[in-house]
Structures are given as structure tokens and as C-alpha cells.
Design an enzyme around this catalytic site. Structure first.
Site, PDB file in Angstrom:
ATOM      1  N   GLN A 239       0.540  -4.031   7.326  1.00 42.36           N
ATOM      2  CA  GLN A 239       2.005  -4.052   7.359  1.00 42.36           C
ATOM      3  C   GLN A 239       2.466  -2.968   8.317  1.00 42.36           C
ATOM      4  O   GLN A 239       1.816  -1.917   8.417  1.00 42.36           O
ATOM      5  CB  GLN A 239       2.593  -3.784   5.975  1.00 42.36           C
ATOM      6  CG  GLN A 239       2.802  -5.042   5.133  1.00 42.36           C
ATOM      7  CD  GLN A 239       1.543  -5.514   4.436  1.00 42.36           C
ATOM      8  OE1 GLN A 239       0.569  -4.777   4.365  1.00 42.36           O
ATOM      9  NE2 GLN A 239       1.550  -6.736   3.943  1.00 42.36           N
ATOM     10  N   GLU A 240       3.597  -3.187   8.977  1.00 40.42           N
ATOM     11  CA  GLU A 240       4.063  -2.203   9.961  1.00 40.42           C
ATOM     12  C   GLU A 240       4.329  -0.835   9.329  1.00 40.42           C
ATOM     13  O   GLU A 240       4.313   0.183   9.993  1.00 40.42           O
ATOM     14  CB  GLU A 240       5.321  -2.717  10.664  1.00 40.42           C
ATOM     15  CG  GLU A 240       6.545  -2.758   9.781  1.00 40.42           C
ATOM     16  CD  GLU A 240       7.539  -3.830  10.190  1.00 40.42           C
ATOM     17  OE1 GLU A 240       7.123  -4.986  10.351  1.00 40.42           O
ATOM     18  OE2 GLU A 240       8.719  -3.506  10.344  1.00 40.42           O
ATOM     19  N   SER A 241       4.557  -0.816   7.993  1.00 40.56           N
ATOM     20  CA  SER A 241       4.814   0.452   7.313  1.00 40.56           C
ATOM     21  C   SER A 241       3.585   1.352   7.304  1.00 40.56           C
ATOM     22  O   SER A 241       3.692   2.537   6.988  1.00 40.56           O
ATOM     23  CB  SER A 241       5.248   0.175   5.880  1.00 40.56           C
ATOM     24  OG  SER A 241       4.295  -0.657   5.247  1.00 40.56           O
TER      25      SER A 241
ATOM     26  N   GLU B 162      11.835  -0.802  16.189  1.00 44.32           N
ATOM     27  CA  GLU B 162      11.211   0.354  15.525  1.00 44.32           C
ATOM     28  C   GLU B 162      10.366   1.186  16.497  1.00 44.32           C
ATOM     29  O   GLU B 162      10.364   2.415  16.450  1.00 44.32           O
ATOM     30  CB  GLU B 162      10.318  -0.124  14.380  1.00 44.32           C
ATOM     31  CG  GLU B 162      11.113  -0.662  13.206  1.00 44.32           C
ATOM     32  CD  GLU B 162      10.257  -1.373  12.169  1.00 44.32           C
ATOM     33  OE1 GLU B 162       9.013  -1.400  12.316  1.00 44.32           O
ATOM     34  OE2 GLU B 162      10.830  -1.908  11.204  1.00 44.32           O
TER      35      GLU B 162
END
Lengths: 266, 295
Positions: free
Chosen positions: A54-56, B106
Site C-alpha cells: 500500500q502507498e502508506s 503525493e
């Protein structure tokens, strides 16, 4: 012999189409919803060694419930590793280590460009969309990008109103000209009616298969550009009994995926 | 050097942020925002803020917009994914052009933070090349790199006055630890002139020193704020309050469609009338708060 399910809903078929694009050992970057479902089907079905990120910053999560967002802490316990955002986006992705990225698009055009910013003119918009999130670098740098979209003349376009995430931009050679890594770009556009693939010569999306219950003619009609049809166009392979078992018994007993029917994926 | 105690009360922390400042907000989408502090800014109607929603923000930015606090917004996303595809007031403000939006991804905010924290004018990225973003933001500059002659995008540094973050624990010297993912909080702390961190719990320095690898940064000010991220999650402490998020989204959505009644009720009850964070928690209620557990 493969036995196919008969009582499936369209979002389940679409999730299976996504799953089949994922190979064993692929490094896959996913968000929530369809992407996670597809990657999880693949892991349980034919790609046990695929790794999801996940990008997190979460790597190889094994969440006990469906995540509300990519920032949901339910992704943390049991994951193999948790880095920060900059590890996933700035390093893994930019350095070219991610095999498959999976995005959905509010508006997608024939070159696989994705608009999640604005419908209409930016300065005078008809409708504001959520923004890029982390979609741009995924579409820019993953080797293959899988795209999910609704199939109608509003959601698909000859040319998107705003390029948030690059597909093949304005055609052959454009990604390379701009400096995006070689051999990357959209691989497949999975809609609620069909599977479209991208012609390596023209970079345009063409009709590869139509979902059961649809016809090639109907899909050409519902597409706002002169959609080319593959010589071997065929019906999309329906979900197998085993794929449906994985979805309903293992991944999604609460049938969260059915919310996509309300969003028009029928 | 004698170190000072950096524990501050809520109003002293909020006093630091004044009209026209540039602030960066930590957390990520539905997790770990310093919502209690941000709600305080909304209550005070601090004006003309430039807000960096790091790196994807959520409804805390949405209510700041509604309360007229934001002049310019640097963000990749304002929403809560499954709970709300996008913030209703953000959508309205973007469509009415009532705030300035510095449109980005982002990875572009991360590059902005990397430049700022290193004290260099820009940081290069590949993301954003070929898109319409550089046309909107002339300070995003495509260039040829002088080493390998590759096309890259230069993302400018940005002066950040204050970072607002939420974490699990800190000691009285401001050493901050997270029971989970700090997302981009470390970057915004390093990029900002000063950082105010709300924490679930203040612990003795010995507790921090038992596991110094877990210390992510040292904040300039620490505010004790249990449930300080509510209605978002705080790792190791509570999950998202989806019922509250839904209540917010419905009220905000109706307001943007011209029906202010539910939004006025929400705003009075949760933002304007509670005099501080604990009064806010009283409005939410013990039962709701203590139901936010994973297992």
C-alpha cells in the site's frame, strides 16, 4: 476441467479480470476496493508469492477486515514490513521495482490517460474530482498499470479533460519523450462491459473481450472513440467456481463488493 | 544545557498558529490526523492559512475550508475513501474557486518536503511528467538533469511555519513515538520551523528511552490529547469512527446542496460550542469512543 460460476455479479467478474493479470512473484501496489480484491484473489488462486504494497508503506499486509482506506491501521498487524510513504512512492516506485499498479479512473481516454482532477475546464469546472492521491506515480512508473472504469460515453473519452495520471499521453513514443521509464504504461482497461487492451503500435485501447451478456457491437457503440476490435475478440472468461469461492468464503464474506453494483458496475 | 519541558496546554498550542501562516498537517487519509488541534483552529476561525495536507488529507481539511480558515491548499487528495470519496466542502470550494488549490500528487508533496527539509531549492521527481500539473503550477518545472540528461520535474521547497501531528506517546522533552506507521509525519516535522504534536499519552522519559529506535522526532510542543485523532484512527489506540464520519459527510454534503440545517447542528455541537478537546469528547460520548476497538 474448469467449471465456471453461473451466479456471479459484475464486480466479481471484474475483480477476477484484474486478478488474472497478476502473475506469481509480482510486486503489486494496490489501493482499496477492486485493486485489493483482485490482488487477493490472485494470491489465493494462482499467485501465492505475489506481494502487495500500500502507498502508506505497508508491505504484504494480511488484514483481518476490509480496509476503509489505504491509511487504515487494520493493514498493519501481520504485515511483513511497514515503511513510510517515501519508501513506497519515492523509492520502490520511482526506482522501477513495482510490477503492477492498479488504478480506477473517473474518466479514462483511449490512450489510458486517467483524469481524477476535474471534469470540464480546470478554471471553470463542471465537476471537481478527488485529486491525484498517489495515482500519478503508480501510473507513471509501475511496469504494468491495470485500470478499472465504468463503460459509457461520459466515463470514457477520446481525450480526458485533464491528465492527472499518464497513460500513453498522446500516443506512441510520448511517454519516452516526456521521460517516463521505458516499457511501462497501461496494460488493460477493465470496464463493466468489456476488457480493453492497448495496441503496441498505436497505443490505443481496443476491444479484446466482451463480458457475458454483452456484444462487440454494443460496446463499440458505447465507446466514444472509434474502438478497434481484436480479430480474435471473444467472450470474457467468467469467474470460475473456485474464484467465486475465494471471494465469498475467504475474502469478502460480508459481500462488501456488492456496493460497486450501486455505483453502476452492472 | 538544561532541557525544557515542552508540554503545553491546548490553548497555548493553538496560540502559536496565527492568521496567514503556512501549516502542514500530518497523518494519512483516515488515520492519525491531529484533528483535535485542527478543530481548535476551526473554532477560532484562524484565517488565510496555507495548508499542506500531508500527503493525502481528509475531512479535517474539509471542515477547515467550511470554517473559512484556508486561503491556499496544497494537497493530493481530500477525502476518506470508502467513507467519502471526497470532502463535500472541498468539492464546492474547488468548483466555486473560493480557495486557491496547488494541485499535485503525493509524490510531489513528498519531494516538496524533501527539498524543504534539506534546505535546497527543489527536489526532482519523475512523477508528474507528461501530465497537466506543471501547466497549473508554473513552479513545477520540467528540466534536463545535468548528470544523465534525463527529463525530471523540479518541485520547489516551501517554507512551513508549523507542522501539526498526532502520535501515540511523547515524553516531556518532546520525544515522540508511534505505535505504528508515522506516514510522512517525520518529513513534515523536519521540514517545518516548529512542530506541535498531540499525543494519546505523555509518558516518563525512561519509557521513551527503553526503545529509542521507536522515537521518530522531537516535537517543539506536546499536547496531551486522548482521542486526539477522532473521528480518524490512531494506531494502537482506536479505529476510525465510521458512524461519525458518515454523520459529517451527510451534513456537509447537504450544506453544499443548499440545506444548512444538519451542518449548522454538526458545527455547533462538535466544532464551535465545545470549549476544548475534552468538551468535544463529551459531545461524542464515552460509549461511542470506547467502541472504537479493532478486536
Amino acid at each position: 476441467m474448469t467449471t465456471y460460476a453461473t451466479d456471479y455479479i459484475k464486480p466479481e467478474l471484474m475483480a477476477c479480470c484484474g486478478s488474472r493479470e497478476i502473475k506469481d512473484n509480482d510486486l503489486v501496489i494496490v489501493g482499496t476496493g477492486f485493486p485489493t480484491m483482485s490482488a487477493n484473489i490472485a494470491k489465493h488462486h494462482h499467485a501465492p508469492n505475489a506481494i502487495m504494497m500500500q502507498e502508506s508503506g505497508v508491505i504484504d499486509a494480511q488484514p483481518g477486515r476490509t480496509a476503509l482506506s489505504v491509511g487504515d491501521p487494520c493493514l498493519n498487524p501481520g504485515a511483513a514490513m511497514i515503511g513510510g510513504l517515501v519508501e513506497i512512492m519515492g523509492m520502490f516506485l520511482q526506482a522501477g521495482h513495482v510490477d503492477v499498479g492498479f488504478l480506477s479512473g473517473s474518466q479514462v481516454d483511449k490512450y489510458g490517460n486517467i483524469n481524477t482532477t476535474v471534469i470540464g475546464d480546470y478554471e471553470n469546472p463542471t465537476s471537481r474530482l478527488p485529486g491525484s492521491g498517489g495515482a500519478n506515480p503508480i501510473g507513471s512508473m509501475a511496469r504494468k498499470t491495470l485500470i478499472i472504469a465504468l463503460h459509457d460515453k461520459r466515463r470514457l473519452a477520446e481525450k480526458v479533460d485533464f491528465i492527472t495520471t499518464p497513460g500513453y499521453l498522446d500516443g506512441p513514443g510520448a511517454r519516452e519523450k516526456w521521460g517516463l521509464p521505458a516499457n511501462t504504461g497501461p496494460e488493460v482497461l477493465i470496464t463493466n462491459k468489456a476488457v480493453l487492451r492497448f495496441d503496441p503500435e498505436t497505443c490505443e485501447a481496443y476491444l479484446a473481450s466482451f463480458h457475458p451478456g454483452h456484444t462487440a457491437d454494443e460496446i463499440v457503440e458505447a465507446t466514444p472513440w472509434d474502438l478497434k476490435v481484436a480479430a480474435d475478440v471473444h467472450e470474457t472468461e467468467p469467474p470460475t467456481v473456485e474464484e467465486i469461492r475465494i471471494i465469498r468464503e475467504v475474502l469478502d464474506p460480508a459481500r462488501m463488493i456488492s456496493v460497486y453494483e450501486k455505483k453502476g458496475y452492472v | 544545557m538544561k532541557r525544557t519541558n515542552v508540554i503545553a496546554d491546548e490553548s497555548a498550542a493553538l496560540d502559536v498558529i496565527t492568521d496567514g501562516m503556512t501549516i502542514a498537517l500530518g497523518g494519512f487519509i483516515t488515520a492519525q490526523h491531529a484533528t483535535g488541534l485542527i478543530r481548535g483552529l476551526a473554532r477560532r476561525r484562524v484565517k488565510d492559512l496555507t495548508v499542506i495536507g500531508s500527503v493525502s488529507s481528509s475531512l479535517e481539511v474539509d471542515f477547515l475550508i467550511s470554517c473559512g480558515c484556508i486561503k491556499k491548499l496544497v494537497t493530493a487528495y481530500v477525502g476518506a475513501e470508502s467513507a467519502a470519496p471526497m470532502g463535500p466542502f472541498f468539492k464546492q470550494a474547488a468548483e466555486n474557486d473560493s480557495i486557491q488549490i496547488w494541485e499535485c500528487d503525493e509524490i510531489i508533496i513528498m519531494a516538496m518536503l524533501q527539498a524543504t527539509m534539506a534546505g535546497i531549492p527543489f527536489y526532482p521527481v519523475r512523477g508528474g511528467l507528461g501530465t497537466d500539473l506543471p501547466q497549473l503550477n508554473p513552479d513545477l518545472v520540467p528540466f534536463k538533469d545535468p548528470i544523465r540528461n534525463e527529463n525530471l520535474l523540479a518541485v520547489p521547497a516551501m517554507k512551513i511555519d508549523v507542522a501539526l501531528t498526532h502520535a501515540s506517546i511523547a515524553d516531556c522533552y518532546g520525544n515522540v513515538q508511534y505505535d505504528g506507521n508515522p506516514y510522512a509525519d517525520e518529513m513534515i516535522q523536519k521540514a517545518a520551523d516548529q512542530t506541535i504534536t498531540s499525543v494519546e499519552k505523555i509518558v516518563p522519559p525512561e519509557f521513551i528511552r527503553r526503545d529509542p529506535f521507536k522515537t521518530v522526532y522531537t516535537a517543539d510542543m506536546v499536547v496531551r490529547m486522548p482521542f486526539g485523532a477522532h473521528p480518524f484512527s490512531s494506531q494502537g489506540a482506536y479505529i476510525e469512527d465510521t458512524a461519525h464520519l458518515n454523520e459529517y459527510v451527510m451534513a456537509a454534503y447537504m450544506a453544499t446542496k443548499g440545506d444548512d440545517v444538519s451542518w449548522e447542528t454538526y458545527r455547533k455541537r462538535y466544532i464551535d460550542e465545545p470549549e476544548d478537546h475534552l468538551s468535544y469528547l463529551e459531545q461524542v460520548g464515552v460509549k461511542s469512543l470506547l467502541s472504537l476497538h479493532e478486536y
